[in-house]
Motif scaffolding. Structure first.
Motif, PDB file in Angstrom:
ATOM      1  N   MET A   1      45.683  24.273  45.177  1.00 56.37           N
ATOM      2  CA  MET A   1      46.210  25.630  44.972  1.00 56.37           C
ATOM      3  C   MET A   1      46.155  26.380  46.287  1.00 56.37           C
ATOM      4  O   MET A   1      45.184  26.242  47.042  1.00 56.37           O
ATOM      5  CB  MET A   1      45.359  26.387  43.951  1.00 56.37           C
TER       6      MET A   1
ATOM      7  N   GLN B   1      43.655  36.618  39.414  1.00 54.18           N
ATOM      8  CA  GLN B   1      42.672  36.209  40.428  1.00 54.18           C
ATOM      9  C   GLN B   1      42.629  37.220  41.571  1.00 54.18           C
ATOM     10  O   GLN B   1      41.571  37.593  42.052  1.00 54.18           O
ATOM     11  CB  GLN B   1      43.016  34.809  40.956  1.00 54.18           C
TER      12      GLN B   1
ATOM     13  N   ARG C   1      52.086  27.505  30.398  1.00 54.54           N
ATOM     14  CA  ARG C   1      50.959  27.956  31.202  1.00 54.54           C
ATOM     15  C   ARG C   1      51.325  27.979  32.674  1.00 54.54           C
ATOM     16  O   ARG C   1      52.127  27.185  33.129  1.00 54.54           O
ATOM     17  CB  ARG C   1      49.749  27.045  30.941  1.00 54.54           C
TER      18      ARG C   1
ATOM     19  N   SER D   1      48.147  29.864  46.666  1.00 52.47           N
ATOM     20  CA  SER D   1      48.229  31.311  46.435  1.00 52.47           C
ATOM     21  C   SER D   1      47.546  31.689  45.121  1.00 52.47           C
ATOM     22  O   SER D   1      47.460  30.881  44.188  1.00 52.47           O
ATOM     23  CB  SER D   1      49.702  31.752  46.424  1.00 52.47           C
TER      24      SER D   1
ATOM     25  N   LYS E   1      42.432  32.601  34.499  1.00 47.55           N
ATOM     26  CA  LYS E   1      41.212  33.425  34.357  1.00 47.55           C
ATOM     27  C   LYS E   1      39.948  32.613  34.678  1.00 47.55           C
ATOM     28  O   LYS E   1      38.956  33.166  35.124  1.00 47.55           O
ATOM     29  CB  LYS E   1      41.125  34.004  32.933  1.00 47.55           C
ATOM     30  N   THR E   2      40.000  31.303  34.435  1.00 49.12           N
ATOM     31  CA  THR E   2      38.791  30.496  34.681  1.00 49.12           C
ATOM     32  C   THR E   2      38.387  30.579  36.149  1.00 49.12           C
ATOM     33  O   THR E   2      37.222  30.846  36.473  1.00 49.12           O
ATOM     34  CB  THR E   2      39.042  29.021  34.276  1.00 49.12           C
TER      35      THR E   2
ATOM     36  N   GLY F   1      46.915  31.186  30.117  1.00 39.04           N
ATOM     37  CA  GLY F   1      47.367  30.280  31.182  1.00 39.04           C
ATOM     38  C   GLY F   1      47.638  30.972  32.503  1.00 39.04           C
ATOM     39  O   GLY F   1      48.479  30.529  33.285  1.00 39.04           O
ATOM     40  N   SER F   2      46.907  32.067  32.774  1.00 36.64           N
ATOM     41  CA  SER F   2      47.174  32.791  34.024  1.00 36.64           C
ATOM     42  C   SER F   2      46.078  32.573  35.060  1.00 36.64           C
ATOM     43  O   SER F   2      46.090  33.196  36.115  1.00 36.64           O
ATOM     44  CB  SER F   2      47.341  34.286  33.733  1.00 36.64           C
TER      45      SER F   2
ATOM     46  N   ARG G   1      48.971  27.697  24.407  1.00 30.55           N
ATOM     47  CA  ARG G   1      48.698  26.329  24.888  1.00 30.55           C
ATOM     48  C   ARG G   1      49.910  25.745  25.599  1.00 30.55           C
ATOM     49  O   ARG G   1      49.854  24.659  26.149  1.00 30.55           O
ATOM     50  CB  ARG G   1      48.280  25.393  23.732  1.00 30.55           C
TER      51      ARG G   1
ATOM     52  N   GLU H   1      36.754  33.937  26.569  1.00 32.63           N
ATOM     53  CA  GLU H   1      37.275  34.186  25.203  1.00 32.63           C
ATOM     54  C   GLU H   1      36.341  35.180  24.503  1.00 32.63           C
ATOM     55  O   GLU H   1      35.888  34.960  23.372  1.00 32.63           O
ATOM     56  CB  GLU H   1      37.391  32.893  24.393  1.00 32.63           C
TER      57      GLU H   1
ATOM     58  N   ASP I   1      43.363  23.942  28.362  1.00 39.10           N
ATOM     59  CA  ASP I   1      44.450  23.820  29.320  1.00 39.10           C
ATOM     60  C   ASP I   1      44.985  22.390  29.226  1.00 39.10           C
ATOM     61  O   ASP I   1      44.544  21.497  29.947  1.00 39.10           O
ATOM     62  CB  ASP I   1      43.897  24.119  30.724  1.00 39.10           C
TER      63      ASP I   1
END
Ligand SMILES: Nc1ncnc2c1ncn2[C@@H]1O[C@H](COP(=O)(O)OP(=O)(O)OP(=O)(O)O)[C@@H](O)[C@H]1O
Length: 849
Positions: free
Chosen positions: A249, A256, A619, A251, A279-280, A276-277, A616, A387, A591
């Motif tokens: 990754m 984030q 994403r 960018s 957040k993790t 699916g943006s 799901r 969550e 994911d």
């Protein structure tokens, strides 16, 4: 030659006898509902004229049967009476025309259940009707075969409506099919052979499919990516290179970009951004950056510096995997996962050695807090709720309370982070009173608000109802949402057709199908494996050979052994195609790469769950689609979604079923050597009927399978009763036509012995009248039960309730105002507003996650 579809396997895996907790089946409601007599047994079958709510189901004309109105054709099957069929069908080598005549007569609805079994208590009018019907039977049995055949072939039983001429399937009669005979083992044959022939009447007596009058709403959307790069954040160079090379990754995503600097400053935060943006990583990157930067190098034996709570085991594994990757250059920081399903002993050993970043499900952590001396939180710096809305909802409340008390007792200063795509007002209010000066991060990009250009079937344009702002969630821009309205009888074939369309005839499709309970997953998994998969083993003419190998079914739910759950999760994650049948255990956070379709076979219990399920797919900017399958009585749900700024466009059921014309496995057999000239809707109906017959034949091939299907049906009804109050007007058990629903489980008639369970439950409930008090807590219980059925995550609820005798603590629901509110502010000891004794929530609701 018989298509491979009809071959019978005898080594099938029966679903495990899942011992689901006993849940209150609202038998009273069922009885009041006057569901078709078959479902309740003769004693419960309504003998008065049908209530108005059954009128749309077309039960008026053909519904009198042995136990009262509602069986027979209403149940979706034309059962040919023994005294009519026995000579022709059961005699080996009986002339084909005789057989076909009777089957066709059954198919057009002229043969009904044995009128001799009508209740004597029938009212006069019904009795007259019964006599007339009996005369009709006799006439049918005496009619010459050829004549009958001509009649049924060319004269519809009902007049074709205007709508039918427009190409819909409503209320039209179908042409008859030869019931498919499989090769069955002698024992099965002995058990199953009956002197009657069953054929499907899928397209008769269905309720009209309503036009979807729905509001167009501005869908909330977010921009996923930014042009900002990770190296702009001032992170450790090794961390940046790990992000670039290991995670590949460069960018940052919007969430984030907004969250990482805030968290690096040491602030508490509430993070809400679409599914699916990313957040993790939004919390993992600051966590790793801060731990590696600590002046005194972290020792493994220090124990947890970071505690991440997630609602499911699979999500725990997934988050652990991400953390592990980020920690590659920082080998002295040890991550670990506790998630249940694993041996406590080995988890204890790992805790003893030391875990610095601890990822856990709440239930398992509580286990260890109570039983393991080696777990301590004195060095805890971060507490993350991924969550958060799910974790802080009632199902996990008690566990979270135990965890927060343990943490607060030892740790004075820490950062708290709450993340979810659906952080609702309730959660943020809770956070407001417990977080320290939190920053609220929402990626909502108003400039992206737009009307969905694909909404062509829009009927009305109106502003969304007031007060919905906080309950509106962003949906990925590249996610196309669809809905289809399907009569109950056709649900199973429709789902199967959709799976075939996408996963057999299209390349590289990966689909997740959501069901409302573990039993439903098991049932459909085994059924599809034994029917659709065996049929696809033999490529039909004109079908690509590779298409036959494209179908692959997997299943995931909370009643599976952990080893298998993990294996399935991994397999589906790495697979390029396949169909995952699952409960909501897979709805949150997972994911699963390259999922192209999400199907919701049972509607979710809340808009938030809807968002997570469809999340799901599509994403991180990928394209994806979703399909929600509703019954005609549930069509109003589309408006309920619209009130949360969720737009869905309609796919017509016919467009889904028409894929069956591409599959020669479902070619109907015409009488004799006559070739089928059917085209269009008629051919589709025929093929759908063949497919339904395949399911029914499979289910009815042994007593065991029939009772297995009945159990699945029971489970469906139970889950249906647990929709929250605000959705009860749409999903009420009264609106179900048991006979029609039974059909979607491959059952030919509405089962009669469902009432046994109902009666048992009712007796048990009479002993504990407190359970039926209409309190807010009952509503909450319903939510827990529903979530229990949806995911298998909270099996302890009813067990605990059974242990509590009436009058004992825990046996009475607590009014909402007295329900405990956990708080997780720094250094605070968690307080219940009411003593823990006697709380409904004093249950191990999340032991099994
Ligand atoms: N900056 C990035 N660039 C490219 N891909 C990314 C980036 N950040 C995260 N991803 C990928 O995006 C996918 C989704 O991320 P993640 O699971 O964190 O989403 P989420 O917002 O937590 O979703 P959900 O709300 O469903 O839990 C993952 O495959 C992750 O590897």
């Amino acid at each position: 030659m018989e298509p491979a579809l009809f071959s019978r396997r005898h080594s099938e895996n029966f679903p495990s006898e899942n011992s689901r907790p006993n849940v209150i089946l609202p038998g009273r409601e069922v009885r009041r509902a006057g569901l078709p007599g078959g479902g309740l047994g003769p004693r419960l079958a309504p003998i008065r004229p049908l209530p108005p709510f059954l009128a749309p189901f077309g039960v008026g004309r053909y519904n009198w049967s042995r136990s009262g109105p509602g069986r027979g054709c209403g149940a979706g099957s034309s059962r040919v009476p023994r005294w009519v069929l026995a000579p022709a069908v059961c005699t080996p080598g009986a002339p084909l025309h005789a057989y076909s005549t009777q089957v066709m007569a059954a198919a057009d609805g002229s043969l009904l259940d044995n009128p001799r079994t009508f209740s004597r208590r029938l009212p006069a009018q019904a009795s007259r009707q019964a006599k007339a019907t009996k005369r009709k039977y006799q006439a049918s049995s005496e009619a010459p075969p050829v004549k009958r055949r001509n009649e049924t072939s060319f004269l519809p039983a009902k007049k074709t409506s205007v709508k039918e001429t427009q190409g819909t399937f409503k209320g039209n009669t179908q042409k008859a099919f030869s019931a498919k005979k499989h090769s069955v083992s002698t024992s099965d044959r002995n058990q199953e052979e009956r002197p009657c022939v069953k054929t499907s009447s899928l397209f008769k007596n269905n309720p009209d499919i309503p036009e979807l009058h729905r509001s167009v709403v501005k869908q909330v959307q977010e921009k996923v990516f930014t042009s900002a790069a990770f190296h702009e954040l001032g992170l450790h160079p090794h961390l940046i290179s790990t992000i670039n090379t290991v995670l590949k990754m460069s960018s940052m995503t919007s969430v984030q970009k907004q969250s990482i600097p805030v968290l690096l400053e040491g602030r508490d935060a509430l993070v809400r951004s679409q599914t699916g943006s990313g957040k993790t990583l939004a919390y993992c990157i600051p966590v790793v950056q801060s731990l590696q930067a600590m002046k005194s190098k972290i020792q493994r034996s220090d124990g947890p510096y970071v505690l991440v709570l997630v609602p499911t085991r699979e999500l725990a594994l997934q988050s652990f995997d991400t953390v592990q990757k980020l920690l590659k250059p920082f080998t002295w920081i040890v991550p670990g996962v506790l998630m249940g399903g694993e041996k406590r002993k080995s988890e204890k050993a790992r805790l003893r050695k030391g875990i610095n970043i601890l990822i856990s499900t709440p239930g398992r952590l509580v286990d260890h807090i109570k039983s393991t001396k080696n777990i301590h939180f004195s060095r805890l710096r971060w507490l993350v709720f991924d969550e958060a809305d799910r974790i802080l909802d009632l199902g996990f409340e008690k566990d979270i309370t135990v965890i927060l008390n343990a943490v607060n007792a030892e740790c004075q200063k820490r950062q708290n982070v709450l993340l979810s795509a659906t952080l609702t007002e309730g959660v943020t209010r809770l956070a407001d009173i417990s977080l320290h000066d939190p920053v609220s991060i929402s990626v909502l990009d108003e400039s992206h608000d737009q009307l969905n250009p694909k909404d062509k079937v829009v009927q009305e344009v109106c502003p969304p109802p007031a007060g919905d702002e906080l309950d509106s969630f962003a949906i990925p821009e590249s996610l196309e949402q669809h809905v289809t309205v399907v009569p109950s009888k056709l649900r199973l074939v429709c789902l199967a057709a959709f799976i075939l369309q996408k996963c057999k005839f299209e390349k590289d499709q990966k689909m997740v199908v959501f069901f409302s309970s573990c039993e439903l997953v098991e049932f459909h998994y085994s059924l599809f494996l034994q029917t659709l998969l065996s049929s696809s083993g033999a490529p039909a003419s004109g079908q690509l050979p590779s298409a036959s190998t494209r179908l692959k079914f997997l299943r995931l739910h909370g009643n599976m052994e952990q080893e298998e759950r993990t294996a399935v999760f991994q397999e589906f994650s790495h697979s390029r195609r396949g169909v995952l049948l699952c409960t909501d255990v897979a709805a949150r956070g997972l994911d699963l790469p390259q999922v192209t379709w999400i199907v919701q076979y049972n509607a979710p219990s809340s808009p938030a769950e809807y968002i997570h399920r469809i999340g799901r797919t599509a994403r991180i900017g990928c394209h994806g689609s979703s399909l929600l399958i509703l019954a005609p009585s549930e069509a109003e749900y589309v408006n309920s979604l619209a009130s949360h700024k969720i737009n869905v466009s309609e796919i017509k059921m016919e467009d889904i079923l028409c894929v069956l014309t591409r599959d020669d496995c479902f070619k109907g057999k015409r009488w004799g050597t006559q070739k089928s000239h059917a085209v269009g809707p008629q051919e589709i109906r025929e093929r759908a009927t063949v497919l339904q017959t395949v399911f029914e034949d499979y289910v009815h091939s042994s007593e065991r399978r029939v009772s297995w299907a009945k159990k699945a049906l029971q489970s469906f009804i139970r889950a249906y009763t647990t929709y929250p109050r605000e959705l009860k007007h749409i999903f009420h058990v009264r609106s179900l036509h048991l006979g029609h629903v039974a059909k979607s489980f491959g059952l030919r008639d509405a089962p009669r012995n469902l009432s046994a369970l109902t009666r048992k439950k009712r007796k048990a409930n009479l002993k504990r009248p407190g359970l039926h008090k209409k309190t807010q807590s009952k509503h909450s219980l319903a939510e827990i039960l529903r979530s229990e059925y949806s995911s298998g995550m909270e099996p302890g609820v009813t067990k605990v309730r059974q242990q509590n005798a009436p009058g004992e603590p825990g046996s009475q629901p607590l009014p909402h105002s007295l329900q405990p509110t956990p708080c997780f502010g720094r250094g605070k000891t968690l307080k219940w507003r009411k003593t823990q004794k006697g709380l409904l929530w004093d249950s191990k609701t999340s032991q099994k996650v």
